[in-house]
Design an enzyme around this catalytic site. Sequence first.
Site, PDB file in Angstrom:
ATOM      1  N   TYR A   1       0.843  -1.205   0.000  1.00 14.67           N
ATOM      2  CA  TYR A   1       0.000   0.000   0.000  1.00 14.67           C
ATOM      3  C   TYR A   1       0.880   1.257   0.000  1.00 14.67           C
ATOM      4  O   TYR A   1       0.734   2.142  -0.844  1.00 14.67           O
ATOM      5  CB  TYR A   1      -0.913  -0.026   1.225  1.00 14.67           C
ATOM      6  CG  TYR A   1      -1.886   1.118   1.316  1.00 14.67           C
ATOM      7  CD1 TYR A   1      -2.934   1.258   0.410  1.00 14.67           C
ATOM      8  CD2 TYR A   1      -1.788   2.052   2.353  1.00 14.67           C
ATOM      9  CE1 TYR A   1      -3.842   2.308   0.533  1.00 14.67           C
ATOM     10  CE2 TYR A   1      -2.692   3.096   2.472  1.00 14.67           C
ATOM     11  CZ  TYR A   1      -3.717   3.221   1.565  1.00 14.67           C
ATOM     12  OH  TYR A   1      -4.612   4.258   1.684  1.00 14.67           O
TER      13      TYR A   1
ATOM     14  N   LYS B   1       1.345   3.941  -3.144  1.00 11.33           N
ATOM     15  CA  LYS B   1       0.959   5.364  -3.068  1.00 11.33           C
ATOM     16  C   LYS B   1       2.168   6.266  -3.318  1.00 11.33           C
ATOM     17  O   LYS B   1       2.027   7.336  -3.921  1.00 11.33           O
ATOM     18  CB  LYS B   1       0.349   5.655  -1.700  1.00 11.33           C
ATOM     19  CG  LYS B   1      -1.004   4.993  -1.473  1.00 11.33           C
ATOM     20  CD  LYS B   1      -2.099   5.583  -2.361  1.00 11.33           C
ATOM     21  CE  LYS B   1      -3.464   5.020  -2.014  1.00 11.33           C
ATOM     22  NZ  LYS B   1      -4.540   5.571  -2.852  1.00 11.33           N
TER      23      LYS B   1
HETATM   24  N1  LIG Z   1     -10.470   6.584   4.435  1.00 10.76           N
HETATM   25  C1  LIG Z   1      -9.254   6.934   4.821  1.00 10.76           C
HETATM   26  O1  LIG Z   1      -9.037   7.151   6.018  1.00 10.76           O
HETATM   27  C2  LIG Z   1      -8.132   7.100   3.820  1.00 10.76           C
HETATM   28  C3  LIG Z   1      -6.891   7.538   4.303  1.00 10.76           C
HETATM   29  C4  LIG Z   1      -5.860   7.713   3.387  1.00 10.76           C
HETATM   30  C5  LIG Z   1      -6.061   7.483   2.053  1.00 10.76           C
HETATM   31  N2  LIG Z   1      -7.274   7.077   1.614  1.00 10.76           N
HETATM   32  C6  LIG Z   1      -7.417   6.802   0.180  1.00 10.76           C
HETATM   33  O2  LIG Z   1      -8.681   7.213  -0.285  1.00 10.76           O
HETATM   34  C7  LIG Z   1      -9.168   6.292  -1.268  1.00 10.76           C
HETATM   35  C8  LIG Z   1     -10.532   5.767  -0.858  1.00 10.76           C
HETATM   36  O3  LIG Z   1     -10.446   5.119   0.396  1.00 10.76           O
HETATM   37  P1  LIG Z   1     -11.735   4.585   1.154  1.00 10.76           P
HETATM   38  O4  LIG Z   1     -11.484   4.745   2.595  1.00 10.76           O
HETATM   39  O5  LIG Z   1     -12.940   5.195   0.555  1.00 10.76           O
HETATM   40  O6  LIG Z   1     -11.647   3.039   0.819  1.00 10.76           O
HETATM   41  P2  LIG Z   1     -12.756   2.048   0.192  1.00 10.76           P
HETATM   42  O7  LIG Z   1     -12.171   0.677   0.216  1.00 10.76           O
HETATM   43  O8  LIG Z   1     -14.063   2.264   0.859  1.00 10.76           O
HETATM   44  O9  LIG Z   1     -12.879   2.581  -1.299  1.00 10.76           O
HETATM   45  C9  LIG Z   1     -11.991   2.221  -2.323  1.00 10.76           C
HETATM   46  C10 LIG Z   1     -12.806   1.974  -3.571  1.00 10.76           C
HETATM   47  O10 LIG Z   1     -11.930   1.677  -4.669  1.00 10.76           O
HETATM   48  C11 LIG Z   1     -12.491   0.578  -5.396  1.00 10.76           C
HETATM   49  N3  LIG Z   1     -11.394  -0.089  -6.094  1.00 10.76           N
HETATM   50  C12 LIG Z   1     -10.322  -0.738  -5.564  1.00 10.76           C
HETATM   51  N4  LIG Z   1      -9.519  -1.193  -6.548  1.00 10.76           N
HETATM   52  C13 LIG Z   1     -10.098  -0.812  -7.722  1.00 10.76           C
HETATM   53  C14 LIG Z   1      -9.740  -0.982  -9.098  1.00 10.76           C
HETATM   54  N5  LIG Z   1      -8.626  -1.640  -9.453  1.00 10.76           N
HETATM   55  N6  LIG Z   1     -10.563  -0.468 -10.047  1.00 10.76           N
HETATM   56  C15 LIG Z   1     -11.690   0.202  -9.691  1.00 10.76           C
HETATM   57  N7  LIG Z   1     -12.078   0.390  -8.410  1.00 10.76           N
HETATM   58  C16 LIG Z   1     -11.282  -0.120  -7.446  1.00 10.76           C
HETATM   59  C17 LIG Z   1     -13.165  -0.297  -4.334  1.00 10.76           C
HETATM   60  O11 LIG Z   1     -14.133  -1.173  -4.853  1.00 10.76           O
HETATM   61  C18 LIG Z   1     -13.765   0.789  -3.429  1.00 10.76           C
HETATM   62  O12 LIG Z   1     -15.042   1.161  -3.871  1.00 10.76           O
HETATM   63  C19 LIG Z   1      -8.117   5.201  -1.399  1.00 10.76           C
HETATM   64  O13 LIG Z   1      -7.289   5.493  -2.513  1.00 10.76           O
HETATM   65  C20 LIG Z   1      -7.331   5.326  -0.124  1.00 10.76           C
HETATM   66  O14 LIG Z   1      -6.007   4.902  -0.291  1.00 10.76           O
HETATM   67  C21 LIG Z   1      -8.312   6.862   2.463  1.00 10.76           C
END
Ligand SMILES: NC(=O)c1ccc[n+]([C@@H]2O[C@H](COP(=O)([O-])OP(=O)(O)OC[C@H]3O[C@@H](n4cnc5c(N)ncnc54)[C@H](O)[C@@H]3O)[C@@H](O)[C@H]2O)c1
Length: 316
Positions: free
Chosen positions: A145, A149
């Site tokens: 991960y 990133k």
């Molecule tokens: N929520 C947090 O605290 C947080 C913190 C840091 C970074 N992020 C980043 O924000 C983004 C969203 O995170 P989240 O918390 O909503 O997670 P989440 O798992 O709820 O959402 C991620 C989404 O991406 C989709 N996905 C994954 N691989 C895919 C692919 N190859 N093609 C198409 N869709 C794909 C999944 O089905 C899901 O709907 C991510 O990139 C994550 O790294 C989130």
Amino acid sequence: MRAIVTGGAGFLGGHLCRELVGRGLEVVAVDDLSTGRVANLAAVEGAPGFRFLEHDVSEPFEVDGPVDAVLHFASPASPPDYLARPIETLRVGSTGTQHTLELARRNGARYLLASTSEVYGDPLVHPQAETYWGNVNPVGPRSVYDEAKRFAEAMATAYRRTHGVDVKIARIFNTYGPGLRPADGRAVPNFIAQALAGEPLTIYGDGSQTRSFCFVDDEVQGLLGLLLSDWSGGPMNIGNPEEHTILELARLVIALTGSSSDIAFRPLPVDDPVRRCPDIALARRELGWKPTVTLTEGLRRTISWFCDQVGNESHR
Ligand SMILES: NC(=O)c1ccc[n+]([C@@H]2O[C@H](COP(=O)([O-])OP(=O)(O)OC[C@H]3O[C@@H](n4cnc5c(N)ncnc54)[C@H](O)[C@@H]3O)[C@@H](O)[C@H]2O)c1
């Protein structure tokens, strides 16, 4: 204006789609539903100009019609999700990022990358400012991960330098709120689900490790503020600078749910960061943004949403 949101059916993606549609934009959500749910798009389903495209963005794709903004949020995000999908996580951060950057380049669209505080690894500097380069184990279990990133940030920056794409990089710190899956695996949904079920709240380590928790409404305002800004510098931290220990969080969830749950301590996972807190001076200065929702208020709203879900399930 028309925006493409990859990962649109995820926790953050669903909130972003709702806010963008609410602001009058046309939105295409692209998601392979690996960790996301169509239910996260219920609020925008049927809205004029909204479309859902089921697709894995690690494979090439094209979107018909104009594209003014690309928001790349597709990626497993919770540790159990990315540890179960190591190769897919590396691919969506690398190949997937390039596909979305190509989409932005072809259309002259602005681009927002969902990066993460995990690029700082187990930080040796505190709080973490964007100028800190991080302390990441490149071959530890979490590297799939963290390094995906870091690569995504490098790729996006190369597209800005080489092709002039209007790239913005948000380093997102722990965000929570309604829409998180109870089994997501991150601390807030875990604790709430365990407290509501009357089960012990599982703390990994002694609970003295700190995190900063940003309520999703605040996070979305910061992310869209960055997307629509003229900022053309490097990455920007978007998170809540208030630091809490995991033990404090567990006790607060127990108090707010009125649960009689105990706390169970388990061994700390490999490379789990000890302290995590953003320096948000850059976002304050450039976007005039700062979080407004307290942890207690944000948890109240999240717990209330979780209770509604449990209620809905039991009425099905
Ligand atoms: N929520 C947090 O605290 C947080 C913190 C840091 C970074 N992020 C980043 O924000 C983004 C969203 O995170 P989240 O918390 O909503 O997670 P989440 O798992 O709820 O959402 C991620 C989404 O991406 C989709 N996905 C994954 N691989 C895919 C692919 N190859 N093609 C198409 N869709 C794909 C999944 O089905 C899901 O709907 C991510 O990139 C994550 O790294 C989130």
